[in-house]
Design a protein around this motif. Structure first.
Motif, PDB file in Angstrom:
ATOM      1  N   PHE A 113      27.183 -62.439  40.436  1.00  0.00           N
ATOM      2  CA  PHE A 113      27.624 -61.256  40.908  1.00  0.00           C
ATOM      3  C   PHE A 113      26.770 -61.438  41.852  1.00  0.00           C
ATOM      4  CE2 PHE A 113      27.255 -58.635  37.410  1.00  0.00           C
ATOM      5  CZ  PHE A 113      26.183 -57.329  37.727  1.00  0.00           C
ATOM      6  N   ASP A 114      26.315 -60.476  43.806  1.00  0.00           N
ATOM      7  CA  ASP A 114      25.437 -60.765  44.254  1.00  0.00           C
ATOM      8  C   ASP A 114      25.319 -59.300  45.050  1.00  0.00           C
ATOM      9  OD1 ASP A 114      27.302 -61.202  46.107  1.00  0.00           O
ATOM     10  OD2 ASP A 114      26.825 -62.439  46.983  1.00  0.00           O
ATOM     11  N   GLN A 115      25.975 -58.044  43.587  1.00  0.00           N
ATOM     12  CA  GLN A 115      25.958 -57.131  44.261  1.00  0.00           C
ATOM     13  C   GLN A 115      25.377 -55.674  43.220  1.00  0.00           C
ATOM     14  OE1 GLN A 115      29.766 -56.531  46.863  1.00  0.00           O
ATOM     15  NE2 GLN A 115      28.490 -57.132  48.731  1.00  0.00           N
ATOM     16  N   LEU A 116      24.634 -54.983  43.519  1.00  0.00           N
ATOM     17  CA  LEU A 116      25.162 -53.776  42.388  1.00  0.00           C
ATOM     18  C   LEU A 116      25.533 -52.407  43.208  1.00  0.00           C
ATOM     19  CD1 LEU A 116      21.649 -53.255  41.319  1.00  0.00           C
ATOM     20  CD2 LEU A 116      23.510 -54.653  39.790  1.00  0.00           C
ATOM     21  N   ARG A 117      27.538 -51.704  42.318  1.00  0.00           N
ATOM     22  CA  ARG A 117      27.113 -50.711  42.883  1.00  0.00           C
ATOM     23  C   ARG A 117      26.764 -49.737  41.651  1.00  0.00           C
ATOM     24  NH1 ARG A 117      31.881 -49.546  44.405  1.00  0.00           N
ATOM     25  NH2 ARG A 117      33.505 -51.849  44.163  1.00  0.00           N
ATOM     26  N   ASP A 118      26.385 -48.352  43.258  1.00  0.00           N
ATOM     27  CA  ASP A 118      25.549 -47.055  43.302  1.00  0.00           C
ATOM     28  C   ASP A 118      26.510 -46.792  43.174  1.00  0.00           C
ATOM     29  OD1 ASP A 118      24.123 -44.921  42.943  1.00  0.00           O
ATOM     30  OD2 ASP A 118      23.020 -45.682  44.872  1.00  0.00           O
ATOM     31  N   VAL A 119      27.249 -45.750  41.474  1.00  0.00           N
ATOM     32  CA  VAL A 119      28.594 -45.110  41.276  1.00  0.00           C
ATOM     33  C   VAL A 119      28.476 -43.863  41.821  1.00  0.00           C
ATOM     34  CG1 VAL A 119      28.973 -46.484  39.201  1.00  0.00           C
ATOM     35  CG2 VAL A 119      27.070 -44.490  38.933  1.00  0.00           C
ATOM     36  N   ARG A 120      27.011 -43.284  41.953  1.00  0.00           N
ATOM     37  CA  ARG A 120      26.529 -41.879  42.834  1.00  0.00           C
ATOM     38  C   ARG A 120      27.231 -41.906  44.386  1.00  0.00           C
ATOM     39  NH1 ARG A 120      20.557 -40.039  43.820  1.00  0.00           N
ATOM     40  NH2 ARG A 120      21.400 -41.059  45.801  1.00  0.00           N
ATOM     41  N   ASP A 121      26.509 -42.648  44.733  1.00  0.00           N
ATOM     42  CA  ASP A 121      27.195 -42.779  46.304  1.00  0.00           C
ATOM     43  C   ASP A 121      28.743 -43.472  46.032  1.00  0.00           C
ATOM     44  OD1 ASP A 121      25.414 -41.533  46.605  1.00  0.00           O
ATOM     45  OD2 ASP A 121      23.556 -43.020  47.137  1.00  0.00           O
ATOM     46  N   ASP A 122      29.031 -44.301  45.356  1.00  0.00           N
ATOM     47  CA  ASP A 122      30.628 -45.612  45.359  1.00  0.00           C
ATOM     48  C   ASP A 122      29.860 -46.781  46.751  1.00  0.00           C
ATOM     49  OD1 ASP A 122      32.236 -46.595  44.703  1.00  0.00           O
ATOM     50  OD2 ASP A 122      33.464 -45.126  45.559  1.00  0.00           O
ATOM     51  N   ARG A 123      29.518 -46.933  46.411  1.00  0.00           N
ATOM     52  CA  ARG A 123      28.195 -48.235  47.818  1.00  0.00           C
ATOM     53  C   ARG A 123      28.483 -48.876  47.126  1.00  0.00           C
ATOM     54  NH1 ARG A 123      23.229 -46.307  49.858  1.00  0.00           N
ATOM     55  NH2 ARG A 123      21.871 -46.244  48.183  1.00  0.00           N
ATOM     56  N   LEU A 124      28.260 -51.119  47.141  1.00  0.00           N
ATOM     57  CA  LEU A 124      27.937 -51.862  46.924  1.00  0.00           C
ATOM     58  C   LEU A 124      26.794 -52.135  47.988  1.00  0.00           C
ATOM     59  CD1 LEU A 124      30.956 -54.188  46.827  1.00  0.00           C
ATOM     60  CD2 LEU A 124      30.145 -53.288  45.000  1.00  0.00           C
ATOM     61  N   ILE A 125      25.834 -52.602  46.967  1.00  0.00           N
ATOM     62  CA  ILE A 125      24.598 -52.625  47.561  1.00  0.00           C
ATOM     63  C   ILE A 125      23.404 -54.630  46.807  1.00  0.00           C
ATOM     64  CG2 ILE A 125      21.605 -52.501  47.590  1.00  0.00           C
ATOM     65  CD1 ILE A 125      22.527 -49.141  46.210  1.00  0.00           C
ATOM     66  N   ALA A 126      23.907 -55.171  48.130  1.00  0.00           N
ATOM     67  CA  ALA A 126      23.379 -56.501  48.346  1.00  0.00           C
ATOM     68  C   ALA A 126      22.386 -57.338  47.191  1.00  0.00           C
ATOM     69  CB  ALA A 126      23.765 -57.620  49.555  1.00  0.00           C
ATOM     70  N   ARG A 127      21.878 -58.061  46.339  1.00  0.00           N
ATOM     71  CA  ARG A 127      21.230 -58.305  45.641  1.00  0.00           C
ATOM     72  C   ARG A 127      19.325 -58.518  46.628  1.00  0.00           C
ATOM     73  NH1 ARG A 127      17.049 -58.976  43.471  1.00  0.00           N
ATOM     74  NH2 ARG A 127      16.409 -60.166  41.493  1.00  0.00           N
ATOM     75  N   GLU A 128      19.523 -58.610  47.962  1.00  0.00           N
ATOM     76  CA  GLU A 128      18.313 -59.261  48.608  1.00  0.00           C
ATOM     77  C   GLU A 128      18.197 -58.023  48.906  1.00  0.00           C
ATOM     78  OE1 GLU A 128      21.500 -60.011  51.137  1.00  0.00           O
ATOM     79  OE2 GLU A 128      21.044 -60.176  49.216  1.00  0.00           O
ATOM     80  N   ARG A 129      19.115 -56.460  48.832  1.00  0.00           N
ATOM     81  CA  ARG A 129      18.445 -55.660  49.558  1.00  0.00           C
ATOM     82  C   ARG A 129      18.165 -54.227  48.329  1.00  0.00           C
ATOM     83  NH1 ARG A 129      17.806 -54.425  54.768  1.00  0.00           N
ATOM     84  NH2 ARG A 129      18.460 -52.297  54.337  1.00  0.00           N
ATOM     85  N   VAL A 130      17.749 -54.521  46.533  1.00  0.00           N
ATOM     86  CA  VAL A 130      17.691 -53.726  45.485  1.00  0.00           C
ATOM     87  C   VAL A 130      16.364 -54.489  45.073  1.00  0.00           C
ATOM     88  CG1 VAL A 130      18.120 -53.941  43.409  1.00  0.00           C
ATOM     89  CG2 VAL A 130      20.318 -53.681  44.827  1.00  0.00           C
ATOM     90  N   ASN A 131      15.693 -53.967  44.828  1.00  0.00           N
ATOM     91  CA  ASN A 131      13.984 -53.287  44.564  1.00  0.00           C
ATOM     92  C   ASN A 131      14.235 -53.089  43.312  1.00  0.00           C
ATOM     93  OD1 ASN A 131      13.399 -54.075  47.064  1.00  0.00           O
ATOM     94  ND2 ASN A 131      12.887 -52.217  47.202  1.00  0.00           N
ATOM     95  N   LEU A 132      13.869 -54.439  42.379  1.00  0.00           N
ATOM     96  CA  LEU A 132      13.885 -53.773  40.660  1.00  0.00           C
ATOM     97  C   LEU A 132      12.293 -54.002  40.138  1.00  0.00           C
ATOM     98  CD1 LEU A 132      15.924 -56.645  39.660  1.00  0.00           C
ATOM     99  CD2 LEU A 132      17.099 -54.626  39.977  1.00  0.00           C
ATOM    100  N   HIS A 133      12.619 -53.204  39.126  1.00  0.00           N
ATOM    101  CA  HIS A 133      11.387 -52.639  38.833  1.00  0.00           C
ATOM    102  C   HIS A 133      11.525 -52.905  36.550  1.00  0.00           C
ATOM    103  CE1 HIS A 133       8.727 -51.635  41.944  1.00  0.00           C
ATOM    104  NE2 HIS A 133      10.156 -51.086  42.476  1.00  0.00           N
ATOM    105  N   ASP A 134      10.542 -53.024  36.271  1.00  0.00           N
ATOM    106  CA  ASP A 134      10.766 -52.890  34.928  1.00  0.00           C
ATOM    107  C   ASP A 134       9.428 -52.504  33.795  1.00  0.00           C
ATOM    108  OD1 ASP A 134       8.172 -55.066  34.923  1.00  0.00           O
ATOM    109  OD2 ASP A 134      10.098 -56.123  34.066  1.00  0.00           O
ATOM    110  N   ARG A 135       8.557 -52.162  33.152  1.00  0.00           N
ATOM    111  CA  ARG A 135       7.066 -52.120  32.689  1.00  0.00           C
ATOM    112  C   ARG A 135       6.287 -52.503  33.048  1.00  0.00           C
ATOM    113  NH1 ARG A 135       9.721 -53.703  28.205  1.00  0.00           N
ATOM    114  NH2 ARG A 135       9.436 -56.002  27.529  1.00  0.00           N
ATOM    115  N   VAL A 136       6.063 -53.787  33.666  1.00  0.00           N
ATOM    116  CA  VAL A 136       5.204 -54.610  33.904  1.00  0.00           C
ATOM    117  C   VAL A 136       5.229 -54.072  35.867  1.00  0.00           C
ATOM    118  CG1 VAL A 136       4.518 -56.907  34.721  1.00  0.00           C
ATOM    119  CG2 VAL A 136       5.553 -56.208  32.290  1.00  0.00           C
TER     120      VAL A 136
END
Length: 88
Positions: free
Chosen positions: A52-75
């Motif tokens: 899939f290419d969207q994440l659901r923000d359950v707090r705001d009940d909205r779908l966010i496209a992959r290009e609008r998601v900034n991902l971070h990890d421990r690095v």
């Protein structure tokens, strides 16, 4: 429908973020891939392959496209255009 103005920062190793940001079907078992996401739970179902290419923000009940998601990890920032070794 995705919210084109929405931008989200998600720490993929943070349990709270995993509960807040889910696959469109509501699962927390998703992983980022190069330009989309993949959900282990969805992939186990006969009706979908888990991509899939969207994440659901359950707090705001909205779908966010992959290009609008900034991902971070421990690095640090997880750049969707590079693999974790830094190669294109």
């Amino acid at each position: 429908m995705p919210d084109d103005e929405a931008v989200a920062t998600v720490n993929i190793e943070d349990r709270t973020d995993r509960w807040r940001f889910r696959c469109p079907n509501g699962h927390t078992t998703w992983e980022p891939t190069n330009h989309h996401f993949w959900c282990r739970t969805c992939a186990r179902m006969d009706s979908t392959d888990g991509v899939f290419d969207q994440l659901r923000d359950v707090r705001d009940d909205r779908l966010i496209a992959r290009e609008r998601v900034n991902l971070h990890d421990r690095v640090g920032p997880y750049d969707k255009d590079l693999d974790r070794r830094g190669e294109v």
